[in-house]
Design an enzyme around this catalytic site. Structure first.
Site, PDB file in Angstrom:
ATOM      1  CG  ASP A 102      25.122 -25.621   0.665  1.00  0.00           C
ATOM      2  OD1 ASP A 102      25.692 -24.739  -0.022  1.00  0.00           O
ATOM      3  OD2 ASP A 102      24.277 -26.395   0.195  1.00  0.00           O
ATOM      4  CD  GLU A 166      25.685 -25.453  -5.565  1.00  0.00           C
ATOM      5  OE1 GLU A 166      25.779 -25.660  -6.780  1.00  0.00           O
ATOM      6  OE2 GLU A 166      26.053 -26.283  -4.715  1.00  0.00           O
TER       7      GLU A 166
END
Ligand SMILES: CCCCCCCC/C=C\CCCCCCCC(=O)N[C@@H](CCCCN)C(=O)O
Ligand SMILES: [Zn+2]
Ligand SMILES: [Zn+2]
Length: 476
Positions: A102, A166
């Site tokens: 991400d 994350e």
């Protein structure tokens, strides 16, 4: 010869040389990954369509990884990926490589090229995630793909964990819990978090590699002030906005204490000392005497300042409902990064004393303490393997030193599996590229990306050692 030796290599090391066709394929694979907008917008807002597409994408560009019998692939928490690469020697303790797919949002404004274009221009691949952290996701899988194509079979088992959230500190806990339930204990973990730093210290022309052996904690604190609303034509002496603005301004103007004396930074600087010209080399070698002077110089620069103290960043401020209404409520969010020599509780006490106004309410939205320091001595396998691989892939880098990661990484969710966590990206970083992380014009040179693949290609093979790290001779 042990790991500490300069020339330690397995007899059967596969050379880290890639054909022209492979090099083109690896950069095209990264460009395609950048093109998929796997943005984490906020705590519950992720782009699930893009994340699903990303899962399909890695299957298509790394077919050998997905069809090799001794590589097991699992999807965890819908969009994270866990690979278990079974080694041939069960007596060797496994390790784990981490990365995340991400990225933080990237509005088009200010970018030289659209942030999700993955365009190549002047030798660079541009876009969100080229440094944080699709480069690592793709380089890890790319290195494994290339090794498998060369019929590599690892001796030491390893895991690859690719998180999908994350940036909103999400689901790595699921992978960690799964591995714990399976009884896995790891020799070490390697994650993102530090780099080969270039140009961060004015007098030091040479680049140096910092392997982060700990990371700062973080607090998101909301301050709120409520006052009675009313007509703005007859305002009270202070409104909620004024009271809160004064409080946050006091926080901004009152830095947290300088923790130089108690930190790892002293150790880092001592390792760097002999690379500086006179008289800086003497000053840094005698921190018992010059410590106060050095710490004052370090806090002058806003990046190095983050290494000596808990930082205070006012990141959000909301108040007011209409131009002619006294605001009933004002809210501010402050993001603190907690120095490893302090705790969340200590920082909150200091903050209360600085604000010193009981009209200001405190709401701790989230808080994490700094992490323990991982070993970096001669017996520390993960640290020594990184050091050995840095020496081989970046022979021009003379200094490898332990340090602190100023951001937070997914590795903090894996402290149940190992006490040896290392945060290092095998890439050069200068102050400009540092600003591009979460900022604008994030980019990676094609050459740097190839070198990252080479680094991981060598690292995986170096980790097959069954030799204990042994003391190395210090260079003079
Ligand atoms: C003497 C040495 C001079 C060193 C200068 C320091 C240079 C700093 C170098 C690298 C730091 C980069 C940090 C990259 C890791 C960032 C990872 C990240 O963005 N994490 C997020 C997690 C958010 C989780 C949500 N709560 C973050 O920290 O915000
Ligand atoms: Zn990251
Ligand atoms: Zn990030």
């Amino acid at each position: 010869k042990g790991l500490g030796g300069q020339k330690h290599q397995r007899a059967s090391q596969i050379p880290s040389e890639f054909s022209q066709g492979e090099r083109v394929a690896m950069k095209e694979a990264l460009k395609g990954a950048i093109h998929i907008p796997t943005v984490s917008f906020g705590p519950k807002e992720i782009n699930t369509t893009a994340l699903a597409e990303f899962g399909e994408y890695i299957r298509s560009v790394f077919p050998t990884v997905f069809k090799t019998s001794f590589v097991q692939h699992e999807v965890i928490g819908e969009y994270s990926h866990l690979f278990t690469v079974q080694g041939s020697d069960p007596s060797l303790q496994p390790y784990m490589l981490l990365a995340h797919s991400d990225v933080v949002p990237a509005p088009d404004e200010g970018w030289e090229v659209p942030p999700f274009s993955g365009l190549e221009h002047d030798g660079f691949i541009h876009g969100r995630g080229t440094l944080d952290n699709k480069n690592s996701v793709m380089a890890i899988l790319q290195a494994l793909e290339l090794l498998l194509l060369r019929n590599y079979i690892p001796r030491r088992s390893f895991f690859i964990a690719l998180g999908h959230d994350e940036e909103i500190s999400g689901g790595a806990q699921k992978i960690s819990a799964l591995l714990q339930a399976r009884g896995v204990q790891l020799a070490f973990i390697v994650d993102e978090g530090n780099f080969i730093l270039d140009g961060f210290i004015p007098n030091l022309k040479k680049p140096f590699a910092i392997i982060a052996v700990t990371e700062k904690g973080a607090i998101n604190l909301m301050l709120q002030v409520n006052t009675t609303p009313g007509h703005s034509s007859a305002p009270p002496k202070e409104t909620s906005i004024g009271i809160l603005a004064a409080a946050v301004s006091r926080l901004e103007q009152t830095p947290m204490p300088n923790m130089f004396g108690s930190g790892l930074l002293k150790m880092t600087l001592q390792e760097l000392a002999h690379e500086f010209p006179f008289p800086t080399n003497i000053i840094l070698s005698n921190l018992w005497l010059f410590g106060p002077l050095v710490s004052r110089l370090i806090e002058r620069n806003y990046i190095t300042n983050a290494l000596v103290r808990t930082t205070t960043a006012l990141t959000m401020f909301n108040a007011g409902v209409k131009v002619n209404v006294i605001p009933p409520v004002a809210q501010a969010i402050i993001n603190f990064r907690v120095d490893p020599a302090q705790t969340v509780q200590e920082v909150l006490e200091l903050v209360k004393n600085i604000v010193a106004d009981n009209r200001v309410q405190f709401h701790v939205l989230s808080a994490i303490d700094p992490l323990p320091v991982s070993p970096s001595d001669h017996q520390a396998l993960g640290y020594q393997l990184l050091r050995q691989t840095i020496r081989s892939v970046f022979p021009e880098v003379n200094i490898v030193a332990p340090g602190v990661c100023i951001g937070n990484t997914d590795s903090r969710h894996y402290t149940n599996l190992t006490t040896s966590i290392y945060r290092f990206n095998p890439l050069y970083l200068n102050p400009q590229s540092f600003q591009s992380i979460h900022g604008i014009n994030e980019k990676i040179s094609v050459r740097a990306y190839e070198t990252q693949v080479k680094f991981i290609f060598e690292f995986i093979q170096n980790a097959d050692t069954d030799q204990e790290p042994v003391p190395h001779l210090h260079e003079l």
